[in-house]
Design a protein around this motif. Structure first.
Motif, mmCIF file in Angstrom:
data_model
loop_
_atom_site.group_PDB
_atom_site.id
_atom_site.type_symbol
_atom_site.label_atom_id
_atom_site.label_comp_id
_atom_site.label_asym_id
_atom_site.label_seq_id
_atom_site.Cartn_x
_atom_site.Cartn_y
_atom_site.Cartn_z
ATOM 1 N N ILE A 276 0.842 -1.201 0.000
ATOM 2 C CA ILE A 276 0.000 0.000 0.000
ATOM 3 C C ILE A 276 0.875 1.248 0.000
ATOM 4 O O ILE A 276 0.481 2.301 0.491
ATOM 5 C CB ILE A 276 -0.964 0.007 1.213
ATOM 6 N N PHE A 279 -0.539 4.551 -1.563
ATOM 7 C CA PHE A 279 -1.495 5.293 -0.734
ATOM 8 C C PHE A 279 -0.784 5.995 0.417
ATOM 9 O O PHE A 279 -1.089 7.144 0.746
ATOM 10 C CB PHE A 279 -2.580 4.354 -0.199
ATOM 11 N N LYS A 373 -11.643 8.949 1.426
ATOM 12 C CA LYS A 373 -10.792 8.227 0.486
ATOM 13 C C LYS A 373 -10.241 6.955 1.107
ATOM 14 O O LYS A 373 -10.008 5.959 0.406
ATOM 15 C CB LYS A 373 -9.640 9.124 0.031
ATOM 16 N N ARG A 374 -9.996 6.973 2.419
ATOM 17 C CA ARG A 374 -9.462 5.793 3.094
ATOM 18 C C ARG A 374 -10.461 4.645 3.107
ATOM 19 O O ARG A 374 -10.075 3.474 3.066
ATOM 20 C CB ARG A 374 -9.062 6.127 4.536
ATOM 21 N N PHE A 377 -10.359 2.441 -0.089
ATOM 22 C CA PHE A 377 -9.037 1.831 -0.259
ATOM 23 C C PHE A 377 -8.839 0.696 0.733
ATOM 24 O O PHE A 377 -8.432 -0.416 0.356
ATOM 25 C CB PHE A 377 -7.943 2.880 -0.084
ATOM 26 N N ARG A 380 -10.888 -2.440 0.200
ATOM 27 C CA ARG A 380 -10.238 -3.349 -0.754
ATOM 28 C C ARG A 380 -9.163 -4.176 -0.048
ATOM 29 O O ARG A 380 -9.015 -5.378 -0.315
ATOM 30 C CB ARG A 380 -9.620 -2.533 -1.887
ATOM 31 N N CYS A 381 -8.390 -3.550 0.846
ATOM 32 C CA CYS A 381 -7.364 -4.291 1.587
ATOM 33 C C CYS A 381 -7.990 -5.399 2.429
ATOM 34 O O CYS A 381 -7.436 -6.505 2.530
ATOM 35 C CB CYS A 381 -6.577 -3.334 2.487
ATOM 36 N N TYR A 398 -14.103 -0.202 8.122
ATOM 37 C CA TYR A 398 -13.802 0.412 6.826
ATOM 38 C C TYR A 398 -14.920 0.282 5.795
ATOM 39 O O TYR A 398 -15.019 1.110 4.903
ATOM 40 C CB TYR A 398 -12.522 -0.211 6.237
#
Length: 400
Positions: A276, A279, A373-374, A377, A380-381, A398
């Motif tokens: 990551i 990011f 935005k986090r 992302f 997905r993680c 998340y």
């Protein structure tokens, strides 16, 4: 599933006093705290509990396990265990001294659970905390921040156990079911040049514990109904965690990004090859080019930090009931006023104060945008099992 005592390792433990302990450790901790007993270790604190029968080290081990003295309800002056008033018939048969009510303690208007953990009470009960009513609001918030950091805890920041197979409600009931309150390692960076570890679950766990402890410590949050408490607290990690990282990066003067547990991310070649890394690179750029310069230009002190943190926490009442939304909006207005007054008192003139307030509010706007935005992302993680962020808890935090 049988729980294990975090103090001595015995099984058949249960949640109590903000952590998980067996009955023997629970009774020992309660009696020691209620009596305000003090013990001395004749081995200089090097005993190994439970092999060595040392009460001083045993009590310290209970504290390291997350048991909180302030919620032992038999301490002097506490009224949590007082019985309800008796009927007139029963009162008449007792003496006047025994029937007189005990004086109630003052409840601080800012903090509700500054050193209180909800692990020993039902979640559908309003948590109550009794703190010194003479403590100023900013000072009380700084005390709460110190408690969340856990820098005074006598335990290492290295490998520690954590549990991500929890729902967020479980963490809200008993935060130390996530991990122990080891030092957060935000105030000092011990490894300047190490690349980010492939498993970021430990940083995630300890930073989430910090956020949960802090948000639960605010009086306004305790006024929300249980359903709204969960919804409100669940989304705070997205916004508050980056703010904490940027603020402590500004404090220690690091050129990268303080990540907690004594580590920091450098914007170098090793970061770019991380899973990551791209990011994290953008996070560092945002911090070093926009947010941290705002902190530096306004000379943000510790008091302004906690007030700005509260404004960020109460920045939105989205998804809450109208009653809860009104509480959140009033809280934000209050902390904005306190921040403005503090900066105005410190500034040379009103123009300078207005400029500084505008600068800090601009930084908060960028943090809110970063939080949104986090979410996709790190969702997905979680879905792809990247950086060890797998389990029910990361999904709860998340995936909006």
């Amino acid at each position: 599933m049988a729980l294990t005592c975090l103090a001595c390792g015995q099984r058949n433990a249960r949640k109590c006093y903000g952590s998980i302990a067996c009955n023997a450790c629970k009774i020992f901790f309660l009696r020691t705290t209620a009596k305000n007993a003090t013990f001395t270790c004749f081995s200089g604190g090097k005993c190994v509990f439970p092999r060595d029968d040392c009460r001083a080290c045993r009590y310290q081990q209970c504290l390291n396990a997350g048991l909180i003295p302030n919620i032992v309800a038999r301490r002097e002056g506490c009224t949590l265990r007082t019985r309800s008033p008796r009927s007139p018939q029963s009162v008449a048969s007792t003496s006047a001294a025994s029937s007189s009510p005990e004086p109630k303690e003052e409840v601080d208007s800012v903090l509700c659970t500054a050193f209180l953990d909800m692990g020993s009470v039902r979640f559908d009960c309003t948590p109550q905390a009794f703190v010194d009513s003479n403590v100023e609001p900013v000072k009380a918030l700084l005390q709460l921040e110190a408690f969340c950091n856990g820098d005074d805890a006598d335990c290492p920041m290295g490998n520690f156990t954590y549990n991500l197979d929890l729902c967020f409600e479980d963490v809200l009931r008993c935060p130390t079911s996530l991990c122990l309150r080891i030092p957060a390692g935000l105030s000092s960076v011990t490894s300047q040049s190490r690349p980010p570890p492939p498993n970021l679950a430990r940083q995630f766990s300890r930073l989430l514990l910090h956020v949960v402890d802090y948000v639960r410590g605010l009086a306004e949050v305790s006024q929300l109904p249980p359903k709204d408490q969960v919804a409100f607290c669940k989304r705070q990690h997205l916004f508050v965690a980056p703010f904490i990282m940027y603020a402590y990066t500004y404090r220690v003067g690091h050129p990268g990004l303080v990540a907690g547990l004594g580590e920091a991310f450098q914007n170098d070649q090793e970061l770019k090859i991380h899973e990551i890394g791209d990011f994290l690179h953008r996070m560092i750029q945002l911090g070093q080019s926009e947010i941290i310069p705002a902190f530096r230009e306004t000379q943000m002190d510790d008091g302004e930090y906690v007030l700005l943190k509260n404004i960020l926490i109460f920045h939105s009442a989205h998804g809450l009931s109208e009653t809860s939304a009104a509480i959140i909006r009033e809280a934000r207005k209050r902390y904005e006023w306190m921040l403005t007054q503090r900066i105005r008192y410190k500034s040379q003139n009103d123009v300078d104060a207005i400029y500084k307030v505008a600068k800090l509010m601009g930084a908060l706007k960028s943090l809110v945008e970063l939080g949104f935005k986090r979410a996709p992302f790190f969702s997905r993680c979680v879905a792809l099992d990247i950086c060890g962020l797998r389990g029910r808890l990361p999904a709860d935090v998340y995936i909006l």
